[in-house]
Enzyme design. Structure first.
Site, PDB file in Angstrom:
ATOM      1  N   GLU A  32       2.713   0.608   5.423  1.00 23.72           N
ATOM      2  CA  GLU A  32       2.132  -0.058   4.260  1.00 23.72           C
ATOM      3  C   GLU A  32       2.059   0.948   3.126  1.00 23.72           C
ATOM      4  O   GLU A  32       1.575   2.061   3.311  1.00 23.72           O
ATOM      5  CB  GLU A  32       0.727  -0.611   4.547  1.00 23.72           C
ATOM      6  CG  GLU A  32       0.674  -1.783   5.498  1.00 23.72           C
ATOM      7  CD  GLU A  32      -0.730  -2.365   5.640  1.00 23.72           C
ATOM      8  OE1 GLU A  32      -1.489  -2.333   4.642  1.00 23.72           O
ATOM      9  OE2 GLU A  32      -1.055  -2.839   6.735  1.00 23.72           O
ATOM     10  N   GLU A  51      -4.559  -0.515  11.534  1.00 16.65           N
ATOM     11  CA  GLU A  51      -5.630   0.235  10.862  1.00 16.65           C
ATOM     12  C   GLU A  51      -6.881   0.333  11.732  1.00 16.65           C
ATOM     13  O   GLU A  51      -7.994  -0.044  11.333  1.00 16.65           O
ATOM     14  CB  GLU A  51      -5.953  -0.417   9.512  1.00 16.65           C
ATOM     15  CG  GLU A  51      -4.794  -0.340   8.542  1.00 16.65           C
ATOM     16  CD  GLU A  51      -5.097  -0.936   7.175  1.00 16.65           C
ATOM     17  OE1 GLU A  51      -4.486  -0.503   6.182  1.00 16.65           O
ATOM     18  OE2 GLU A  51      -5.958  -1.842   7.103  1.00 16.65           O
TER      19      GLU A  51
END
Length: 472
Positions: free
Chosen positions: A369, A172
């Site tokens: 995710e 991320e």
């Protein structure tokens, strides 16, 4: 539309699942000094203090249960397991000349165990786990951090060149720019211990991560041409709150900087014009070396990995109703339901985002995710998490439609394989896993592993290659 090589899997991260924080030579990471506080999910502490509870120190105790856990992953039918390596298990302070051999052997054993069951490891090199010792020296705000990271990468790539094919350089990475209270200040994203870091410092840190990622990609290919190198972002999908042109333009600009800026640099190999405009308008000066443009151009990613949990609205009305969100507060969408934590559930946004990024980059996508955090209840030895099954079912249906749209998606790895420490709360009570871990927010419990209803449902989905999503 799922082909036979589709990577059905699940995900975790070392700092949220592994534990063993100071065993076998492991050093302290930036996450290890995040104590769970009473009024905030986590609070910055100067080092590790006696008498404080640090949830990452034991986490789900994967370090001592990995064989049992991987065997359960195999029972579920996983074809892939997205995980991370704890940087400080390899280089405890980040500055050592030689790596920690005990730490390297641990991951040898993990990868060997995965391969024994035919499970493909997908490995994140840096998942919010920078060495704390380096954070005290400025972390990613200092260009020297690139060299420490590349030494770490070289060790991993050479050691595991026959055991790992898929590598993700940073988790991320776009979150380095999101002001996220004290967690950003302590350096989970940028590895900076100074709580006074500014937006300019965050952009400078991100630039150094861009260069580190590009150099790591080039290094990886020189070691094994079969390596696949991915960039990874948190998808923060925003819709205009109204059809006002001002809201539409603000939403476009928000999506550009939050969702597209990092992959534009990492896949296209250059800073986009809208980002240069943003830096100029906000008087942000990034220090770059003359060779940086060539480094970015020559070290682009092979695939685009991302997390997706929810969507938000964006608008200029200061009185608009707000809602909880992953990483940042957003405006409430009146057309969406939300989880018990206020995260809006939006499978159509999942499909929308994948179409947007695939149209833009034309590289394979990997979902690493996607999941629902909830306060699961263990009753009579079972967890009946139909709410999680319904969430995942809706998102897999959207993924199937996305494949029908012509988007190339090579894997789906929900968060998370087993219960772990939630980043947003700093405790295990907010559970995501297919496997229940018998532990509470203070680390008390048997740590017994118990398959939830979602475990058996996902096992059926994988066995049918996505053709059977029915809920019993």
């Amino acid at each position: 539309m799922f082909n036979q090589n589709f990577l059905w899997g699940a995900s975790t991260a070392a700092n949220q699942a592994e534990g063993g924080w100071n065993e076998d030579g492991k050093g302290i990471s930036v996450i290890d000094v995040q104590a769970r506080g009473e009024k905030v999910p986590r609070e910055e502490t100067p080092g590790v203090l006696q008498g404080r509870y640090y949830s990452s120190h034991k986490a789900a105790d994967f370090y001592h249960h990995y064989k049992e856990d991987i065997a359960m992953f195999a029972r579920m039918g996983l074809k892939a397991y997205r995980m991370s390596v704890a940087w400080t298990r390899i280089y405890p302070n980040g500055t050592e000349e030689a790596p920690n051999e005990v730490g390297l052997r641990f991951y040898d054993e993990v990868f060997d165990e995965l391969h024994r069951y035919g499970i493909e490891p997908v490995v994140t090199v840096s998942h919010y786990e920078s060495p704390y010792a380096l954070s005290l020296k400025g972390g990613w705000a200092e260009r020297k951090m690139i060299d420490y990271y590349l030494k770490y990468c070289k060790t991993l790539f050479e050691r595991y060149k026959q055991k790992v094919r898929y590598w993700i350089t940073f988790n991320e990475i776009n979150c380095a720019l999101v002001p996220f209270g004290i967690m950003t200040a302590c350096g989970i994203y940028s590895g900076i211990s100074d709580p006074g870091n500014t937006e300019e410092i965050r952009f400078q840190s991100l630039h150094h991560q861009f260069i580190a990622s590009a150099k790591a990609a080039a290094l990886a290919r020189s070691i094994n041409a079969e390596f696949q190198i991915g960039c990874m972002t948190a998808s923060m999908v925003h819709y205009p709150l109204t059809c006002s042109p001002d809201d539409v333009l603000l939403t476009q600009q928000t999506n550009q900087m939050k969702n597209m800026f990092c992959p534009d640099v990492m896949i296209r190999g250059r800073y986009p014009g809208y980002a240069m405009r943003y830096l100029k308008d906000h008087h942000i000066n990034i220090k770059m070396c003359p060779q940086d443009h060539e480094i970015l151009k020559n070290g682009t990613a092979d695939f685009f990995a991302f997390s997706y949990y929810m969507s938000n609205c964006c608008g200029k009305n200061p009185d608009a109703e707000k809602t909880a969100a992953n990483l940042a507060e957003g405006l409430k969408n009146p057309y969406l339901q939300a989880s018990e934590y206020g995260w809006q559930i939006d499978p159509s946004g999942f499909r929308y985002f994948m179409n947007e990024v695939y149209d833009r980059y034309q590289v394979p996508l990997m979902v690493v995710e996607n999941g629902l955090g909830a306060k699961d209840i263990l009753e009579n030895g079972a967890v009946h998490d139909r709410y999680r099954i319904e969430y995942l079912k809706a998102h897999i249906e959207a993924l199937d439609e996305t494949l029908e749209d012509g988007v190339e998606v090579i894997g789906y790895m929900p968060w998370s394989a087993l219960d772990l420490i939630a980043l947003s709360t700093g405790n295990i009570e907010k559970r995501y896993g297919f496997i229940y871990v018998d532990a509470d927010n203070e680390g008390r419990g048997s740590y017994k592993r118990i398959p939830k209803d979602s475990f058996y449902w996902y096992k059926k989905v994988i066995a049918a290659n996505g053709k059977d999503l029915e809920i019993d």
